[in-house]
Design a protein around this motif. Structure first.
Motif: not given
Ligand SMILES: Cc1cc2nc3c(=O)[nH]c(=O)nc-3n(C[C@H](O)[C@H](O)[C@H](O)COP(=O)(O)O)c2cc1C
Length: 197
Positions: A8-10, A15-17, A83-85, A161-164
């Motif tokens: 479900g990651s955009p 990271n989740t994928e 991921p959490i959004q 704590g995993v963002d990039e």
């Molecule tokens: C629209 C949006 C909202 C987000 N909201 C949160 C949040 O509420 N809490 C958090 O810890 N991270 C938040 N993030 C950060 C993502 O969870 C994080 O970058 C994650 O590693 C993305 O996973 P992915 O690479 O699988 O998409 C948000 C990112 C985006 C783009």
């Protein structure tokens, strides 16, 4: 054993994928057949709450959700990665879940069971911050979704704590844990099936 993964990651190579692919690799190594759906590549509209599903337990909206419906019925295990959004699931995942209201209608209104077999579910998630309750709202939604489609909330892989993009690859244990959990899911199911036969 059929394991269905839903990403479900955009973002591509997110990271989740990455974790989901490792999980499925582990499941395959233990002999499972796997199928992967990448929601960002699919055309899935949100639920319209038209109540059309109350008639026959089927959604009246014709889009790519119809590729997923039969897999949700036929699977032995489901792995949902989001991921959490904004403290919740992504819009892509939420749209897919809401469209499963058709299964809810089938079970609870039409009294037609979905699955007689035990089915297992795993939730994979990652968030950028380190908030203590980061995964709670998303987990609540996933649990009620799994219950609706007769899937047990069997396991989870949650990383704070995993963002990039791709940062999960630097995590000391995450990829290995995903692979091992994928293997364990299948091995446990095989042991249970042998005991039952
Ligand atoms: C629209 C949006 C909202 C987000 N909201 C949160 C949040 O509420 N809490 C958090 O810890 N991270 C938040 N993030 C950060 C993502 O969870 C994080 O970058 C994650 O590693 C993305 O996973 P992915 O690479 O699988 O998409 C948000 C990112 C985006 C783009």
């Amino acid at each position: 054993m059929k394991v269905v993964g839903i990403s479900g990651s955009p973002r591509k190579e997110g990271n989740t994928e990455t974790l989901l692919l490792e999980f499925l690799r582990g499941a395959e190594e233990s002999g499972a057949e796997t199928r992967l759906f990448i929601l960002r590549q699919m055309d899935i509209a949100p639920c319209r709450h038209c109540d059309g599903c109350l008639v026959e337990g089927k959604c009246v909206v014709k889009d790519d959700m119809w590729l997923i419906y039969p897999e949700l019925e036929g699977l032995d295990a489901l792995v949902l990665a989001s991921p959490i959004q904004f403290y919740g699931l992504t819009a892509q995942v939420k749209a897919m879940i809401d469209r499963c209201q058709a299964f809810w209608a089938r079970k609870h209104v039409l009294k037609r069971p979905l699955s007689k077999r035990p089915r297992k579910g795993v939730f994979i998630s990652v968030g950028g911050t380190k908030s203590r309750d980061l995964f709670e709202p998303a987990k609540a939604t996933v649990k009620i979704f799994f219950r609706t489609i007769d899937v047990e909330y069997w396991g989870e892989l949650l990383y704070r704590g995993v963002d990039e993009k791709g940062a999960i690859r630097q995590h000391p244990t995450a990829l290995k844990e995903a692979f091992v959990l994928g293997k364990r899911l299948v091995e446990e199911a095989v042991i249970l099936a042998e005991k039952g036969s």
